[in-house]
Design an enzyme around this catalytic site. Sequence first.
Site, PDB file in Angstrom:
ATOM      1  N   GLY A 276      24.828 109.478 -30.806  1.00 17.74           N
ATOM      2  CA  GLY A 276      23.557 110.395 -30.091  1.00 17.74           C
ATOM      3  C   GLY A 276      22.867 109.938 -28.858  1.00 17.74           C
TER       4      GLY A 276
ATOM      5  CE  LYS B  84       9.032 105.421 -37.435  1.00 19.77           C
ATOM      6  NZ  LYS B  84       8.605 106.193 -36.310  1.00 19.77           N
TER       7      LYS B  84
ATOM      8  CB  SER C 170      25.493 107.440 -26.010  1.00 21.41           C
ATOM      9  OG  SER C 170      24.039 108.047 -25.591  1.00 21.41           O
TER      10      SER C 170
ATOM     11  CD  GLU D 140      12.725  94.676 -35.458  1.00 17.61           C
ATOM     12  OE1 GLU D 140      12.645  93.327 -35.884  1.00 17.61           O
ATOM     13  OE2 GLU D 140      11.704  95.369 -35.541  1.00 17.61           O
TER      14      GLU D 140
ATOM     15  N   GLY E  57      27.786 107.313 -35.224  1.00 15.59           N
ATOM     16  CA  GLY E  57      26.929 108.210 -34.527  1.00 15.59           C
ATOM     17  C   GLY E  57      26.837 108.000 -33.332  1.00 15.59           C
TER      18      GLY E  57
END
Lengths: 425, 425
Positions: free
Chosen positions: A14, A205, A18, A129, A12
Amino acid sequence: MAHVDLNIALLGCGTVGSEVVRLLAEQSDDFAERCGARLNLIGIAVRDVSAPRPDHVPRELLTDDAESLIERADLVIELIGGLEPARTLILRALNSGASVVTGNKALLATHGPELHEATARADVDLYYEAAVAGAIPVVYALRESLAGDQVTAISGIVNGTTNYILDEMTTKALSYEAALADAQKLGFAEADPSADVDGLDAAAKIAIMASIAFHSRVGIDDVDTRGIREITAEQIAAATREGYVIKLLATARRAPNGITVQVAPTLVARTHPLASVSGAYNAVVTESEAAGRLMFYGQGAGGAPTASAVLSDVVAAAAKRVYGGHAPRELPYASLPVLPAASARGVFTIDLTVTDQPGVLASIAEPFARHGVSIGQVRQDADGPRARVSIMTHTAPRGALEAIADELADNPHVIAVGALMPVEG
Amino acid sequence: MAHVDLNIALLGCGTVGSEVVRLLAEQSDDFAERCGARLNLIGIAVRDVSAPRPDHVPRELLTDDAESLIERADLVIELIGGLEPARTLILRALNSGASVVTGNKALLATHGPELHEATARADVDLYYEAAVAGAIPVVYALRESLAGDQVTAISGIVNGTTNYILDEMTTKALSYEAALADAQKLGFAEADPSADVDGLDAAAKIAIMASIAFHSRVGIDDVDTRGIREITAEQIAAATREGYVIKLLATARRAPNGITVQVAPTLVARTHPLASVSGAYNAVVTESEAAGRLMFYGQGAGGAPTASAVLSDVVAAAAKRVYGGHAPRELPYASLPVLPAASARGVFTIDLTVTDQPGVLASIAEPFARHGVSIGQVRQDADGPRARVSIMTHTAPRGALEAIADELADNPHVIAVGALMPVEG
């Protein structure tokens, strides 16, 4: 200092991915010192290798063959998001002996036990994390810092979108719809905002945090989840008058025979440390027997903050591959049951619209007494031939309040029963 | 799950030590699950075995022979405090192959490099979460969570006694002397309060945090330390009028060619997250390149909170003895120099009492211009034939401000020059 080399695969690329590429390149020497290994980014798996990317992403590392990339990796960073193919790829990485760093909250809150078991079986590490509250090291705190203590409660503002919307409603007296439209215009809310405003993101979460804190299995489906769509400007104004703010709180509490876990719009007293957490910031408060109350505060989202969390995990996972040892295993030895939502205890408010006649208050108070719920405070405001009555209870189980609300709805003096809202502080 | 046994030696049995004894006994089964080892407390070294102790401290474990106790231990918890005999005993423990957990900030801030080198040489672990800000896991955060990031600044309220005194001065308009006397009566300040009120306790803590955050050697003597004895009720009242509170802040900042480290009473804007940290609470704010601003908040002192920090370290150290690996080594690879206090850059205020005549302001402003310090804000209040002038600068080095203050003291229009005070937020 001599260094070994570790091969890193990124899945990935995104906003967060990046930034991870940038930080891995910029801080390469620092990382080598900190974890005793050169971290070599050997490839970046993406769906479309020809899609536009920031200039600092090396084109030659892009591939659409995630499986082959994983086979060559010591450490896999998964930032694809969603359940599939992320789940299959992570399991493949773990089974091939790689450690995994992920920020995938939905996956952990849905398939956490499967991932933790695969991690222990392969004797590697799974770090996440970035899955909770961005850069705030709350997974670390729960997993390791509070390992010498007994957590009794966790509560947090862990969704920036809803916190921004509620803030806008509070400070600018906007309706929910207007505040949501503003948030969408500014890119703080998605075109389909349901994952945020219906509380699902926060539910994932708190499920993850409760699993760690209570050494038990808590999945997203175990969370009693309420969103903010029904919050009105009037409720916000009334809360402000009474010295409260309305926040979407995610909470998990240890009860005598299990745990209760919920996401709900909550009246938070202005003096409570969570009341001043504004905008896109996140904060998590833990209560534990010895440490008392701790608060962790910071940026809960965004490319760079989330990438910082990913890289702290990468350094930890890399150091373990070099020096040995492993992260705490998350096999739920305590296995406390998640109790039904009705048994979640707390202070609640309930707002009623009633006819303004003698004897009405007594008839309202009667079901509270019958259900053993003691009333802390009553406010009554006349409004023509009607009155608005706002009742705040002492600590009571939600189930009793729901039963009372049902009975009040059948009381001929009661014109309307508003939503139950928990109160903190 | 099969467990190994680890022998724990406790040195010191004061407020924190006796809480550690209690938690080790109460949570024995939990600890076994969390670190894969049974933690057997094999002895408690104290100066006087016959001194009165809480009932839960087993009398048969008390000994005044710390050396023999250490020889039998896998893990030594040092809670004696002070430089000696703590230093000698910790070195003996490390050299004999035991890991060490300590809460001894003075020792770490004075002999940290010696201890870290002995730890690395013996290939064991040294943990010291309890040395900074009690239960708040800020050592953990700096050592591990921010390991994937570049810390640019740390600032914190890390001394509860001075925070309590300044709070009392602010909320009750007390003098320093009256607030100190109150704090002493309530047990929040010692009979000899100098370690707290002169900033030495805070200086030890920021030296420890700066050493970790900047991978460099910062000792207590490197910290430019100012206490709160000279703070007046008038300064506090003036700060309140201007939207500030006065806090004793410990700060460390990365500069282009080194780091600056200081403890000083500081004007903190009411909107800054540290402004609302009151009473005996502690809080630490970190700024880092990717994560941005993080805040950690909690109880900075007290038996149970500090014991919680000690036990999180015990669990981490024990898990490493069982599963292998070690904590991040603190050999200062970056070795940034600590710059002289004069080069610490910041916004400052300086208060002057001047004769109220034409041309005075121009003569005051002249040295600022000559030293290249740009003035952000000036407030002038007439006071009979005198005037009080309060000047807030833009960012400038402290050294320039000190030179300006010296020159102003020689200005015939200037009757008195108040203390320089840094400003945050």
